[in-house]
Motif scaffolding. Structure first.
Motif, short mmCIF file in Angstrom:
data_model
loop_
_atom_site.label_atom_id
_atom_site.label_comp_id
_atom_site.label_asym_id
_atom_site.label_seq_id
_atom_site.Cartn_x
_atom_site.Cartn_y
_atom_site.Cartn_z
N ALA A 18 27.34 176.25 -73.40
CA ALA A 18 28.59 176.93 -73.75
C ALA A 18 28.96 177.98 -72.70
N ALA A 19 27.96 178.71 -72.21
CA ALA A 19 28.23 179.74 -71.20
C ALA A 19 28.75 179.12 -69.91
N ILE A 20 28.18 178.01 -69.52
CA ILE A 20 28.64 177.33 -68.30
C ILE A 20 30.03 176.74 -68.51
N SER A 21 30.28 176.21 -69.70
CA SER A 21 31.60 175.66 -70.00
C SER A 21 32.67 176.74 -69.97
N SER A 22 32.29 177.97 -70.32
CA SER A 22 33.26 179.06 -70.37
C SER A 22 33.74 179.48 -68.98
N ILE A 23 33.12 178.95 -67.93
CA ILE A 23 33.58 179.21 -66.57
C ILE A 23 34.96 178.62 -66.34
N ASN A 24 35.33 177.61 -67.14
CA ASN A 24 36.56 176.86 -66.92
C ASN A 24 37.76 177.75 -66.62
N ARG A 25 38.48 177.40 -65.56
CA ARG A 25 39.73 178.06 -65.22
C ARG A 25 40.78 177.04 -64.77
N ASP A 26 40.56 175.78 -65.16
CA ASP A 26 41.49 174.69 -64.83
C ASP A 26 41.79 174.67 -63.33
N GLU A 27 40.74 174.81 -62.54
CA GLU A 27 40.88 174.95 -61.09
C GLU A 27 40.37 173.71 -60.38
N ARG A 28 41.25 173.05 -59.64
CA ARG A 28 40.88 171.85 -58.90
C ARG A 28 40.39 172.20 -57.50
N VAL A 29 39.49 171.37 -56.99
CA VAL A 29 39.13 171.44 -55.58
C VAL A 29 39.67 170.23 -54.83
N GLN A 73 26.39 166.71 -71.67
CA GLN A 73 27.65 166.40 -72.33
C GLN A 73 28.02 164.92 -72.28
N GLY A 74 27.12 164.11 -71.72
CA GLY A 74 27.36 162.68 -71.68
C GLY A 74 28.16 162.21 -70.49
N ASP A 123 15.26 166.53 -65.41
CA ASP A 123 14.17 167.26 -66.06
C ASP A 123 14.59 168.61 -66.62
N VAL A 124 15.85 168.99 -66.44
CA VAL A 124 16.34 170.29 -66.89
C VAL A 124 17.05 170.10 -68.23
N SER A 125 16.54 170.77 -69.27
CA SER A 125 17.11 170.66 -70.61
C SER A 125 17.72 172.01 -71.00
N LEU A 126 19.04 172.10 -71.00
CA LEU A 126 19.73 173.34 -71.28
C LEU A 126 19.91 173.55 -72.78
N SER A 127 19.93 174.81 -73.19
CA SER A 127 20.19 175.13 -74.59
C SER A 127 21.69 175.03 -74.86
N GLU A 174 28.09 181.21 -59.97
CA GLU A 174 28.55 181.77 -61.24
C GLU A 174 27.34 182.32 -62.01
N GLN A 175 27.51 183.46 -62.69
CA GLN A 175 26.38 184.12 -63.33
C GLN A 175 25.72 183.25 -64.40
N ALA A 176 26.52 182.50 -65.17
CA ALA A 176 25.95 181.64 -66.20
C ALA A 176 25.05 180.56 -65.59
N VAL A 177 25.45 180.08 -64.43
CA VAL A 177 24.64 179.07 -63.73
C VAL A 177 23.36 179.70 -63.19
N LEU A 178 23.49 180.87 -62.58
CA LEU A 178 22.32 181.54 -62.01
C LEU A 178 21.33 181.94 -63.10
N ASP A 179 21.84 182.39 -64.24
CA ASP A 179 20.95 182.76 -65.35
C ASP A 179 20.16 181.55 -65.85
N ALA A 180 20.83 180.44 -66.00
CA ALA A 180 20.14 179.23 -66.46
C ALA A 180 19.14 178.73 -65.42
#
Length: 273
Positions: free
Chosen positions: A254-265, A223-224, A245-249, A198-204
Motif C-alpha cells: 500500500a505504501a509503494i502504491s501510494s507513490i502514484n502520481r499518474d506520471e508517465r516516463v 499484485q499479479g 524471493d521478496v515477500s512484501l506485507s 522513493e522512501q517507501a521503496v527504500l524502507d521495504a
C-alpha cells in the motif's frame, strides 16, 4: 527462486517474471538473453521495432532449451497495421526469431488516428486460428480501445501490456482488465529508475535486505502483474530474478502504491500515432 505461471483467458499460461530486451543493442542482445536463460528466465519479450528479434532467436537456439520451455512474445509495429500487412509482418518477425509458432503476439500501440487496429486484430485472430500463435494480445490500449474490440464482437485480448509502475498505477485500466479477464503486463516496471529512491521503496528494501529494484518488482508480482525487466549487466539480470524471493506485507504494498502520481516516463497512447 520460483516464477509463478499466470493463467490467460484462452487456457494458456505465461511466466509472471520475464526478461525484456527494449533498448538493448542488437549486437548485445544474444549475450544478454543467453545470460537471462542461464539465470532461469523462461519468458522473453521483444518487438519488431526493437530491431533485436534476431538476437533473441539466436540466443534461444544456442541455449539448447526445449522450445516449449520458453515463452516468447513479439509485437507488431504501427506502420504494419492493417489486415494483409499484419500477416506479412508476422511472417518477417517469425523468420527473424527462427520460430514456427509464437507464444504471444501483441499490437504494439493502438495509434487511434490511424484507426486500423480492428482490422489488425482480425488478422491476429486468423493467426491464432491457424495455429501460428498461441495467444494474442495488445499493448498500450486504453479502456476505450479495449471496449471497441469488445463492441465489435471480437476475441477478448489475453493481455494488455502497459506502462505501469509505482508512479503510474493505472488503477482504472487494471480494474477493466480484471472485469474482462485480461492479464496486465507492465513495461517500464521501474519507471526507468525514477521510483527507486522513493522512501517507501527504500524502507521495504531495508526491511527485506533487498535492492530497491527487487522491491519494486516484488510489488508488481504481489499484485499479479506480469513483468519483464531488462538489463545487459549480468549482475543486474541475476538480481532482478531475485525479486521472486521478496515477500512484501500488505502495508508495504500500500505504501509503494501510494507513490502514484499518474506520471508517465513513456509516450501517451492517446497521442502516439
Amino acid at each position: 527462486m520460483t516464477v509463478q505461471d499466470i493463467p490467460l483467458n484462452d487456457g494458456t499460461t505465461i511466466p509472471q517474471l520475464g526478461f525484456g530486451v527494449f533498448q538493448i543493442d542488437p549486437a548485445e542482445t544474444q549475450a544478454a538473453v543467453e545470460k537471462a536463460l542461464e539465470v532461469g528466465y523462461r519468458h522473453l519479450d521483444t518487438a519488431k521495432i526493437y530491431r533485436n528479434e534476431g538476437g533473441v532467436g539466436a540466443a534461444l537456439a544456442a541455449s539448447g532449451l526445449d522450445r516449449d520451455d520458453v515463452f516468447v512474445t513479439t509485437k507488431l509495429w504501427n506502420s504494419n497495421q492493417g489486415y494483409d500487412s499484419t500477416l506479412a509482418a508476422f511472417d518477417a518477425s517469425m523468420d527473424r526469431l527462427g520460430l514456427e509458432v509464437l507464444d504471444l503476439y501483441l499490437i504494439h500501440w493502438p495509434t487511434p488516428e490511424k484507426d486500423l487496429f480492428v482490422d489488425t486484430w482480425k488478422a491476429f485472430e486468423k493467426l491464432k486460428a491457424d495455429g501460428r500463435v498461441r495467444s494474442i494480445g495488445v499493448s498500450n490500449f486504453r479502456v476505450q480501445d479495449l471496449q471497441r474490440l469488445l463492441d465489435e464482437g471480437l476475441t477478448v485480448p489475453s493481455v494488455n501490456q502497459i506502462e505501469l509502475h509505482p508512479a503510474l498505477t493505472q488503477d482504472a485500466l487494471r480494474a477493466f482488465h480484471a472485469e474482462h479477464d485480461i492479464a496486465t503486463e507492465a513495461w517500464s516496471p521501474l519507471a526507468q529508475g525514477a521510483v527507486l529512491d522513493e522512501q517507501a521503496v527504500l524502507d521495504a528494501a531495508d526491511a527485506h535486505d533487498a535492492t530497491p529494484g527487487q522491491v519494486v518488482l516484488a510489488w508488481h508480482l504481489a499484485q499479479g502483474n506480469i513483468v519483464f525487466p531488462k538489463s545487459v549487466t549480468p549482475e543486474r539480470i541475476e538480481s532482478n530474478f531475485g525479486a521472486t524471493d521478496v515477500s512484501l506485507s500488505d502495508d508495504e504494498i500500500a505504501a509503494i502504491s501510494s507513490i502514484n502520481r499518474d506520471e508517465r516516463v513513456g509516450p501517451d497512447p492517446s497521442t502516439l500515432n
